[in-house]
Design a protein around this motif. Structure first.
Motif, PDB file in Angstrom:
ATOM      1  N   GLY A  31       0.812  -1.207   0.000  1.00 22.18           N
ATOM      2  CA  GLY A  31       0.000   0.000   0.000  1.00 22.18           C
ATOM      3  C   GLY A  31       0.849   1.263   0.000  1.00 22.18           C
ATOM      4  O   GLY A  31       0.563   2.234  -0.710  1.00 22.18           O
ATOM      5  N   ALA A  32       1.909   1.253   0.805  1.00 21.78           N
ATOM      6  CA  ALA A  32       2.776   2.439   0.868  1.00 21.78           C
ATOM      7  C   ALA A  32       3.388   2.718  -0.504  1.00 21.78           C
ATOM      8  O   ALA A  32       3.449   3.861  -0.954  1.00 21.78           O
TER       9      ALA A  32
ATOM     10  N   GLU B 105      -7.131   2.942   9.858  1.00 19.66           N
ATOM     11  CA  GLU B 105      -6.285   2.917  11.060  1.00 19.66           C
ATOM     12  C   GLU B 105      -6.690   4.037  12.025  1.00 19.66           C
ATOM     13  O   GLU B 105      -6.565   3.900  13.236  1.00 19.66           O
TER      14      GLU B 105
ATOM     15  N   ASP C  81      -7.140   6.680  -1.481  1.00 18.99           N
ATOM     16  CA  ASP C  81      -6.379   5.546  -0.963  1.00 18.99           C
ATOM     17  C   ASP C  81      -7.373   4.458  -0.571  1.00 18.99           C
ATOM     18  O   ASP C  81      -8.025   4.537   0.470  1.00 18.99           O
TER      19      ASP C  81
ATOM     20  N   GLN D   2      -7.285  -0.065   2.116  1.00 23.15           N
ATOM     21  CA  GLN D   2      -8.089  -0.837   3.070  1.00 23.15           C
ATOM     22  C   GLN D   2      -9.553  -0.958   2.613  1.00 23.15           C
ATOM     23  O   GLN D   2     -10.186  -1.986   2.823  1.00 23.15           O
TER      24      GLN D   2
ATOM     25  N   LYS E 204      -3.373  -4.655   0.183  1.00 19.15           N
ATOM     26  CA  LYS E 204      -4.100  -5.536   1.111  1.00 19.15           C
ATOM     27  C   LYS E 204      -4.873  -6.657   0.402  1.00 19.15           C
ATOM     28  O   LYS E 204      -4.272  -7.653   0.002  1.00 19.15           O
TER      29      LYS E 204
END
Ligand code: PLP
Length: 384
Positions: free
Chosen positions: A94-95, A178, A206, A209, A235
């Motif tokens: 993801g980063a 998060e 983004d 998730q 993910k």
């Protein structure tokens, strides 16, 4: 004695087997999984078609460099685009997907400022960490990359003040994961998308998730009725195999020319064989409708059962991304401890939220079983 950096606070449990929506630790204890390995195992732990796709590819060829054609990347990209005009760049996390998004937005606009939101989470590499709006994650790493600005979520005032001719992009999660399972308000998102477009700033969503069916539609942005310029994924995309992707509108094709960005392992054959199969299975309207129905029912049931519970502040979420906000952070730790003892794995989000991310393959019976146990534990905590 450990040979590992202590950068994770690990529980003394080792899972050695997964079967559908259950985990087994090395002592043979069985757990109902409401975590999906932090939103990863959307199709459960031993999906036969995913296993088959990986094994078939492993028997043929694992890896070829991105110097050569890769039809598996083409197939996965086509499935991800669906009816929309997106091109894909594949990476491993993801980063990394967010790093690609930041680079694309900056190069496409020739601008450098990126607006993100308080409590957001975008990853731990330097760019993604700088995009993350949480001081706790920045601590010890100053100075961060310049030109990232954090404004309050679900609020227009500061956003409008910061959005200017230097703004390359606004980057956000449609449901902050998060940060505490905090959904964006629909009207706010619509206006945000409009003002970004007017200002010539890209909208980066983004979906690391929220994507891959987690919130009841394939992309959360579909339910919000927006088409972001850039979507990032990871993910659930690899269902446990490390795969990330950045999708960008076709008009940005020229921005990422040869040599502008890349990754040795990104789009690796094994990862693409798995991702292609995952997208094929999840992007099925019946599967998505079923996941959405289960999520809606679970949220409804939790809201009803917890309505009078004095330690519960709120139940919220969408699809199978659910947050139960408690009155204080210590209670979250106690709840997690007790749930674990009773054989159900749940996550924390922010400081006061229990986060439920069960596999999308969870059955209604398993969901009810888990909800019963969660409500029972929270009831006991309310009486302490
Ligand atoms: C919304 C979001 N973006 C980015 C990331 C970072 O992904 P990764 O850990 O794969 O780098 C996460 C991880 O939790 C996430 O939730």
């Amino acid at each position: 004695m450990t040979y590992l950096f202590p950068n994770y606070s690990r529980k003394p449990i080792e899972f050695i087997k997964g079967e559908k929506n259950h985990l087994f630790d090395k002592n043979g204890k069985k757990y109902l999984d409401f975590t999906s390995g932090i939103g990863v195992m959307n199709l459960g732990y031993d999906h036969p078609l995913i296993n088959q796709a990986l094994q078939k590819q492993a028997a043929e060829i694992w890896h070829t460099p991105n110097l050569y054609e890769n039809s598996l990347q083409e197939e996965a990209a086509k499935l991800l685009a669906g009816e929309q005009d997106y091109l894909a760049y594949f990476c491993n996390s993801g980063a990394e997907a967010n790093e690609a998004a930041i680079k694309l937005a900056r190069k496409a606009t020739g601008r450098s400022k990126i607006i993100t939101f308080e409590q957001s989470f975008h990853g731990r590499t330097f760019g993604a960490m700088s995009a993350t709006g949480q001081a706790a994650i920045h601590r010890g790493f100053y100075p961060l990359l310049p030109e990232f600005v954090y404004v309050p979520f679900n609020s227009m005032e500061m956003l409008k003040r910061e959005l200017d001719q230097h703004t390359a992009a606004v980057m956000l999660e449609l449901i902050q994961g998060e940060g505490g399972v905090i959904p964006a308000e629909e009207e706010w998102i619509k206006e945000l998308a409009e003002i970004c477009e007017k200002n010539g700033s890209l909208l980066i969503v983004d979906e690391v998730q929220t994507g891959i069916g987690r919130t009841g539609t394939f992309y959360a942005s579909e339910a919000y009725g927006i088409e972001p310029d850039i979507i990032t994924l990871a993910k659930g995309l690899g269902n446990g195999f490390p795969v990330g992707a950045m999708l960008g509108k076709g008009k940005y094709a020229d921005v990422f020319q040869a040599g502008s960005h890349g990754s040795t392992f990104g789009g690796n054959k094994l990862g693409m064989a798995v991702a292609g199969k995952v997208v094929e299975l999840v992007r099925n309207p019946e599967f998505l409708a079923e996941a959405d129905k289960k999520g809606t029912a679970a949220i409804e049931s939790l809201k009803n059962k917890l309505a009078d519970n004095s330690v519960v502040v709120d139940v919220r979420g969408k699809g199978l991304m659910i947050g139960i906000q408690l009155t204080d952070s210590q209670l979250v730790g106690e709840a997690l401890e007790q749930l674990e003892q009773k054989g159900i794995m749940v996550l924390k989000a922010g400081t006061t939220v229990l986060r439920l991310l069960p596999p999308l393959t969870i059955t209604e019976t398993e969901l009810s079983e888990g909800i019963e146990i969660i409500c029972q534990v929270l009831e006991e905590l309310a009486y302490v």
